[in-house]
Design an enzyme around this catalytic site. Structure first.
Site, mmCIF file in Angstrom:
data_model
loop_
_atom_site.group_PDB
_atom_site.id
_atom_site.type_symbol
_atom_site.label_atom_id
_atom_site.label_comp_id
_atom_site.label_asym_id
_atom_site.label_seq_id
_atom_site.Cartn_x
_atom_site.Cartn_y
_atom_site.Cartn_z
ATOM 1 N N SER A 1 0.822 -1.242 -0.031
ATOM 2 C CA SER A 1 -0.050 0.032 0.041
ATOM 3 C C SER A 1 0.922 1.064 0.077
ATOM 4 O O SER A 1 1.621 1.541 0.707
ATOM 5 C CB SER A 1 -0.993 0.066 1.263
ATOM 6 O OG SER A 1 -1.889 -1.005 1.296
ATOM 7 N N HIS B 1 -3.428 0.343 -4.647
ATOM 8 C CA HIS B 1 -2.979 -0.894 -5.362
ATOM 9 C C HIS B 1 -3.396 -0.740 -6.679
ATOM 10 O O HIS B 1 -4.511 -1.089 -7.104
ATOM 11 C CB HIS B 1 -3.537 -2.020 -4.835
ATOM 12 C CG HIS B 1 -2.899 -2.243 -3.472
ATOM 13 N ND1 HIS B 1 -1.551 -3.331 -2.978
ATOM 14 C CD2 HIS B 1 -3.205 -1.799 -2.144
ATOM 15 C CE1 HIS B 1 -1.477 -3.221 -1.825
ATOM 16 N NE2 HIS B 1 -2.593 -2.454 -1.355
ATOM 17 N N TYR C 1 -8.711 -10.822 2.204
ATOM 18 C CA TYR C 1 -9.908 -9.894 2.745
ATOM 19 C C TYR C 1 -10.710 -9.303 1.433
ATOM 20 O O TYR C 1 -11.927 -9.112 1.574
ATOM 21 C CB TYR C 1 -9.435 -8.886 3.515
ATOM 22 C CG TYR C 1 -8.840 -7.614 2.940
ATOM 23 C CD1 TYR C 1 -9.255 -6.691 2.087
ATOM 24 C CD2 TYR C 1 -7.419 -7.477 3.552
ATOM 25 C CE1 TYR C 1 -8.461 -5.562 1.764
ATOM 26 C CE2 TYR C 1 -6.773 -6.432 2.998
ATOM 27 C CZ TYR C 1 -7.215 -5.611 2.225
ATOM 28 O OH TYR C 1 -6.554 -4.403 1.407
ATOM 29 N N GLU C 2 -10.039 -9.437 0.151
ATOM 30 C CA GLU C 2 -10.845 -8.888 -0.690
ATOM 31 C C GLU C 2 -11.719 -10.342 -1.314
ATOM 32 O O GLU C 2 -12.620 -10.051 -2.364
ATOM 33 C CB GLU C 2 -10.072 -8.615 -1.972
ATOM 34 C CG GLU C 2 -9.181 -7.399 -1.764
ATOM 35 C CD GLU C 2 -7.931 -6.955 -2.729
ATOM 36 O OE1 GLU C 2 -8.430 -6.766 -3.953
ATOM 37 O OE2 GLU C 2 -6.898 -7.499 -2.587
ATOM 38 N N ALA D 1 2.922 -2.236 3.915
ATOM 39 C CA ALA D 1 2.723 -1.033 4.834
ATOM 40 C C ALA D 1 2.007 -2.062 6.005
ATOM 41 O O ALA D 1 1.477 -2.914 6.110
ATOM 42 C CB ALA D 1 1.592 -0.174 4.523
ATOM 43 N N MET E 1 -1.878 -7.015 6.653
ATOM 44 C CA MET E 1 -2.863 -7.941 6.183
ATOM 45 C C MET E 1 -2.353 -8.561 4.831
ATOM 46 O O MET E 1 -3.204 -9.034 3.872
ATOM 47 C CB MET E 1 -4.185 -7.024 5.820
ATOM 48 C CG MET E 1 -4.479 -6.449 7.008
ATOM 49 S SD MET E 1 -5.925 -5.480 6.689
ATOM 50 C CE MET E 1 -6.188 -4.476 8.226
ATOM 51 N N SER E 2 -1.050 -8.713 4.798
ATOM 52 C CA SER E 2 -0.666 -9.638 3.346
ATOM 53 C C SER E 2 0.765 -10.258 3.480
ATOM 54 O O SER E 2 1.085 -10.477 4.758
ATOM 55 C CB SER E 2 -0.445 -8.426 2.242
ATOM 56 O OG SER E 2 0.522 -7.411 2.689
ATOM 57 N N ASN F 1 1.687 3.368 10.555
ATOM 58 C CA ASN F 1 0.781 3.891 11.646
ATOM 59 C C ASN F 1 1.240 3.083 12.993
ATOM 60 O O ASN F 1 1.776 2.170 12.781
ATOM 61 C CB ASN F 1 -0.721 3.611 11.410
ATOM 62 C CG ASN F 1 -0.819 2.228 11.204
ATOM 63 O OD1 ASN F 1 -0.898 1.627 10.000
ATOM 64 N ND2 ASN F 1 -1.584 1.499 12.335
#
Length: 289
Positions: A37, A68, A92-93, A120, A223-224, A247
């Site tokens: 990201s 993306h 999650y997609e 990220a 998440m990846s 973050n």
């Protein structure tokens, strides 16, 4: 191969994708790079570009997330032939772990021998700061505890062994070189080495979940990446991983701050030049491609 949830892809399926792609480009890549990201600007450094949208590749998963772009970029980076994924897909997609790793196996059958993965991530380690670059030394595949693993299903020995070792997934020599180059480039104050974890998402983690990760020695979470790394190691690729801390994770129950994707993308923009410089320098110093 149109179903996102498909969990079986034959060697011949991937071979056809790889063959079709090589028939459309002049480049014969030896290095694959996955951009996380906000990090797609790495593609700006590639010369002699040849671009193909994921949506134009039959059987290829298509990115649906802001930040993306969803393109393969072929060309040269620091004198090396590369294929760069400008954007990745995630479980999650709605994609299965097997589908998210179709690009990695495709890279392998196109001739790629080394894979760089970037992402990220949220910082869990309290000594980290937003904008830090974490060289991944190991990972915690929590999603794998729940059965999210790209190797579930029939195994084809042409890709790799039934039970691959993941204990040395992230190449030590590449990590040492990246750290050395980062220090030489003046990045010493924000270069880290740590452990990455993957939660499936798309919701950000709860405070209790993050405290649990912290107690297990996890330094950053996203998440990846982990399915890609597992697939890469399964098929014999050398792997280098890097997280941009976009973050800081919330570990206090009464905190007013909340995590959001906009912050992730904004930090990606601010630190993108440094990430570009480090990756380009690392590629340029690799002597085995």
């Amino acid at each position: 191969m149109a179903d996102k949830s498909e969990k079986s892809f034959s060697y011949e399926d991937i071979e056809k994708i790889a063959s079709d792609l090589l028939g459309q480009v002049k480049c014969r890549p030896k290095l694959g790079i996955v951009c996380g990201s906000g990090l797609g600007t790495l593609g700006d450094l590639v010369t002699d570009k040849e671009e193909i949208s994921y949506s134009d590749i039959p059987g290829f998963p298509v990115s649906t997330v802001p930040g993306h772009a969803g393109k393969l970029i072929f060309g040269n980076l620091s004198g090396k032939p590369v294929v760069l994924m400008k954007g990745r897909v995630h479980c999650y997609e709605g994609y299965s772990a097997q589908k998210t790793t179709v690009p990695i196996r495709t890279m392998k059958l196109m001739g790629v021998t080394t894979l760089f993965v970037t992402n990220a991530a949220g910082g869990i380690n309290r000594s980290y700061k937003v904008g830090d670059i974490m060289l991944i030394k190991d990972h915690m595949n929590l999603a794998g505890f729940a059965g999210v693993n790209p190797l579930i299903g029939p195994n084809d020995e042409r890709f790799g062994p039934r039970f691959p070792a993941i204990s040395r997934a992230y190449d030590l020599e590449l990590r040492k070189l990246a750290k050395k180059l980062g220090e030489e480039m003046g990045f010493k104050d924000f270069i880290r080495e740590g452990v990455y974890s993957m939660m499936v998402g798309p919701s950000f983690e709860s405070v209790t979940e993050l405290r649990f990760l912290n107690s297990m020695g996890v330094d950053a979470t996203g998440m990846s990446t982990i399915p890609e790394v597992i697939a890469a190691k399964h098929c014999g690729l050398r792997v280098f991983g890097m997280s941009l801390i976009t973050n800081m994770c919330i570990l206090e129950f009464d905190a007013e701050d909340i995590a959001n994707h906009e912050e992730v993308l904004e930090t990606g923009k601010l630190r993108s030049k440094d990430v570009q410089q480090l990756v380009a320098a690392l590629v340029g110093k690799m002597d085995d491609l």
